[in-house]
Scaffold this active site. Structure first.
Site, short mmCIF file in Angstrom:
data_model
loop_
_atom_site.label_atom_id
_atom_site.label_comp_id
_atom_site.label_asym_id
_atom_site.label_seq_id
_atom_site.Cartn_x
_atom_site.Cartn_y
_atom_site.Cartn_z
NE ARG A 153 -18.03 -7.66 -8.43
CZ ARG A 153 -17.96 -8.98 -8.31
NH1 ARG A 153 -17.88 -9.53 -7.10
NH2 ARG A 153 -17.98 -9.74 -9.39
CD GLU A 173 -23.63 -9.28 -14.29
OE1 GLU A 173 -24.04 -8.12 -14.54
OE2 GLU A 173 -22.76 -9.53 -13.45
NE ARG A 188 -17.74 -2.59 -8.79
CZ ARG A 188 -18.27 -3.62 -9.46
NH1 ARG A 188 -19.56 -3.89 -9.37
NH2 ARG A 188 -17.49 -4.38 -10.23
#
Length: 267
Positions: free
Chosen positions: A134, A142, A182
């Site tokens: 990330r 998004e 992540r």
């Protein structure tokens, strides 16, 4: 007094024999112990190769464990690596505008990756062997998922990131694991001999905002730089900032809105 059956000369001849025998006994006893070693470091010299070999072996193990051991996934990253180590690897897939997977190649080409040791390419070969990353300090628009519509410029951000880093080597300065397992990291890639901060480049183009979470945000000491780049992109109306200001919705606002929507539907 002279013994009548002896002679004075014979007594005199025997007078020195006990002392002479004592001296011989002392000499023979010290000789039996062996002569002292003339080199006081002889024992150390004998053990030195063994000690040196052992220390070299331990150093090699430490080097491998800390710098050359391949990490197959986020769960295998040691806690002491965060904020202390960077990871080098090949980007194998891009999930959306601010995260991707990469195959860890410790040591890079110097230890054979890419010419002696092949980086897997197929999904089958890569399954369970990559680290999800990330990108720290940024939030991209998004995309559409779980029935939610995509934000403006979500597709553009994904396309740009894919073209910028897919199948390229990157270096990730890692900070922590997030709630989705992540690894949060500042990511650099070489482009035309220059090392580029991927997150910063996205902000400059208006393809991401600075991360707006109230807590847990990671910037790697680049927060002010990111905010200045965002202000400049906003002034120049780049990417996400090209529409009407009254209609702008940041990725954080979008996620907050839909989280509230989902919560109201479930209650």
């Amino acid at each position: 007094m002279v013994w009548p059956f002896g002679s004075q000369s014979s007594d005199k001849g025997n007078e020195g024999k006990p002392q002479e025998q004592t001296k011989r006994s002392a000499v023979s006893w010290t000789r039996s112990l062996g002569s002292p070693d003339p080199d006081p470091f002889a024992a150390a010299k004998e053990w030195a190769p063994t000690v040196l070999f052992s220390l070299t072996g331990l150093a090699a193990l430490q080097l491998y464990a800390n710098y050359l051991r391949r990490i197959p996934g986020a769960a295998y990253v040691r806690p002491n690596f965060f904020r202390n180590r960077s990871l080098f690897g090949r980007v194998t897939s891009v999930g959306d505008g601010d995260n991707f997977h990469f195959f860890h190649t410790p040591g890079g080409r110097a230890v054979g990756w890419g010419w002696l040791r092949k980086v897997p390419e197929s999904r089958k070969e890569l399954r369970g062997r990559t680290i999800p990353i990330r990108i720290a300090g940024v939030d991209a628009p998004e995309g559409a998922h779980f029935g939610k519509p995509a934000q403006p410029f979500a597709a553009e951000a994904l396309d740009w990131l894919t073209n910028y880093i897919l199948n390229r080597n990157v270096r990730a300065y890692i900070y922590k694991r997030d709630q989705y397992e992540r690894v949060v990291a500042t990511v650099y890639v070489r482009r035309f001999l220059f090392r580029k901060d991927v997150g910063l480049e996205m902000i400059k183009r208006g393809l991401a905002t600075t991360y707006e979470a109230k807590s847990g945000a990671e910037f790697g000491g680049m927060k002010e730089v990111y905010e200045k780049a965002q202000a400049k992109a906003k002034r120049k109306r780049k990417g996400m900032w090209s529409g009407k200001a009254s209609e702008f919705e940041s990725p954080r606002e979008y996620k907050t809105k839909w989280a509230a929507h989902d919560k109201s539907n479930s209650s």
